[in-house]
Design an enzyme around this catalytic site. Sequence first.
Site, PDB file in Angstrom:
ATOM      1  N   SER A 105       0.827  -1.217   0.000  1.00  0.00           N
ATOM      2  CA  SER A 105       0.000   0.000   0.000  1.00  0.00           C
ATOM      3  C   SER A 105       0.859   1.265   0.000  1.00  0.00           C
ATOM      4  O   SER A 105       1.840   1.368   0.741  1.00  0.00           O
ATOM      5  CB  SER A 105      -0.917   0.019   1.222  1.00  0.00           C
ATOM      6  OG  SER A 105      -1.598   1.262   1.282  1.00  0.00           O
ATOM      7  N   ARG A 106       0.465   2.230  -0.833  1.00  0.00           N
ATOM      8  CA  ARG A 106       1.175   3.515  -0.845  1.00  0.00           C
ATOM      9  C   ARG A 106       0.528   4.520   0.094  1.00  0.00           C
ATOM     10  O   ARG A 106       1.013   5.641   0.254  1.00  0.00           O
ATOM     11  CB  ARG A 106       1.176   4.091  -2.258  1.00  0.00           C
ATOM     12  CG  ARG A 106       1.773   3.135  -3.246  1.00  0.00           C
ATOM     13  CD  ARG A 106       2.384   3.829  -4.420  1.00  0.00           C
ATOM     14  NE  ARG A 106       2.848   2.787  -5.332  1.00  0.00           N
ATOM     15  CZ  ARG A 106       3.618   2.991  -6.358  1.00  0.00           C
ATOM     16  NH1 ARG A 106       4.035   4.209  -6.622  1.00  0.00           N
ATOM     17  NH2 ARG A 106       3.995   2.013  -7.126  1.00  0.00           N
ATOM     18  N   LYS A 133     -13.108  -4.004   0.922  1.00  0.00           N
ATOM     19  CA  LYS A 133     -13.987  -2.873   0.569  1.00  0.00           C
ATOM     20  C   LYS A 133     -15.468  -3.248   0.503  1.00  0.00           C
ATOM     21  O   LYS A 133     -16.323  -2.449   0.896  1.00  0.00           O
ATOM     22  CB  LYS A 133     -13.562  -2.291  -0.781  1.00  0.00           C
ATOM     23  CG  LYS A 133     -12.244  -1.551  -0.773  1.00  0.00           C
ATOM     24  CD  LYS A 133     -12.060  -0.927  -2.143  1.00  0.00           C
ATOM     25  CE  LYS A 133     -10.773  -0.197  -2.318  1.00  0.00           C
ATOM     26  NZ  LYS A 133     -10.747   0.527  -3.600  1.00  0.00           N
ATOM     27  N   ASP A 188     -13.503   7.054  -4.119  1.00  0.00           N
ATOM     28  CA  ASP A 188     -12.901   6.790  -5.439  1.00  0.00           C
ATOM     29  C   ASP A 188     -13.558   7.621  -6.538  1.00  0.00           C
ATOM     30  O   ASP A 188     -12.882   8.085  -7.463  1.00  0.00           O
ATOM     31  CB  ASP A 188     -13.006   5.298  -5.788  1.00  0.00           C
ATOM     32  CG  ASP A 188     -11.906   4.475  -5.130  1.00  0.00           C
ATOM     33  OD1 ASP A 188     -10.859   5.052  -4.766  1.00  0.00           O
ATOM     34  OD2 ASP A 188     -12.089   3.256  -4.982  1.00  0.00           O
ATOM     35  N   GLY A 213     -13.323  -2.308 -19.046  1.00  0.00           N
ATOM     36  CA  GLY A 213     -13.373  -3.028 -17.767  1.00  0.00           C
ATOM     37  C   GLY A 213     -14.700  -2.816 -17.067  1.00  0.00           C
ATOM     38  O   GLY A 213     -15.368  -1.788 -17.268  1.00  0.00           O
TER      39      GLY A 213
END
Length: 278
Positions: free
Chosen positions: A20-21, A71, A108, A134
């Site tokens: 994870s960043r 999530k 998001d 997608g």
Amino acid sequence: MSLTGKALKAGVMGWPIGHSRSPALHGWWLAQYRIDGAYVPMAVRPGDLAAALRALPILGFAGCNLTIPHKEAALAIVDRVDPVARRIGAVNTIVVDGDGALEGRNTDAYGFIANLRAAQPGWSGRRGPAVLIGAGGSARALIVALLEDGAPEIRVVNRTLERAEALAAEFGKLIRPASWTERGEALGDAALLVNTTSQGMTGEPPLELPLDRLPLAAIVNDIVYAPLETALLAAARRRGNPTVDGLGMLLHQARPGFAAWFGVEPEVTAELRAAVLA
Ligand SMILES: NC(=O)c1ccc[n+]([C@@H]2O[C@H](COP(=O)([O-])OP(=O)(O)OC[C@H]3O[C@@H](n4cnc5c(N)ncnc54)[C@H](OP(=O)(O)O)[C@@H]3O)[C@@H](O)[C@H]2O)c1
């Protein structure tokens, strides 16, 4: 970093979490704004999510982010779900409210639009048809974002057509499913093209997409951010389309959570981008 006993606390739960960043990103902002606070990575097994989330108010956490695989599961655990998270069907940000209740949000959609507007000032979904390649979790967030932003039509092209059709059934007639073999034709008169598949990520093959039908004014956005310039973005740039990389979405989606937990509206800057990339 030096913390006092009153330090504010947040973090990110995922399994695994090492990639994870988010800790680097929030840590940079905490240092930048000299906040007495910490943001920590938390490796939480799927079966432990409910217990881990319930521990947040007990431990004095202001909230946390959620990443893969938590999530969707969090929707059924939190006490309140905001309407955007409910529509997307996933929670990526938890805020512990004053009464100790857990509020689930999804940032998001906000991050996607904020990144496009930062890269292309004045951009609006109203400009014309959008094409999403997608139909997975991130495509759901982008559909909610683009519908909210006034997109007149959203073409969803997916390898597995049934998933695109399911999104059309759920989100309504502005969503037009298209099969994988039609993906080149689907680009005609588009104002925006976004890759939401994992194709093009480091370790994956590039997305194979003929761009000849795409208008030169169309913005091309890849939400994959490792590498920063995917083969899709490189091809779009070479033919003259404006391009937007995926790192900005990651940075912008983090802003509402940071503001809720630490009380400062953080900025997305070139220095932040460089620090997170490093
Ligand atoms: N920048 C950001 O902030 C941000 C945020 C979220 C996600 N992402 C990135 O977005 C990407 C997708 O994430 P997600 O959560 O939406 O994943 P997901 O729910 O697993 O969906 C993956 C999508 O990729 C498609 N796909 C996988 N392999 C393919 C192949 N070989 N050929 C064609 N299509 C293929 C799948 O098609 P099928 O339905 O046919 O399997 C599906 O539509 C990841 O790279 C992730 O890192 C970036």
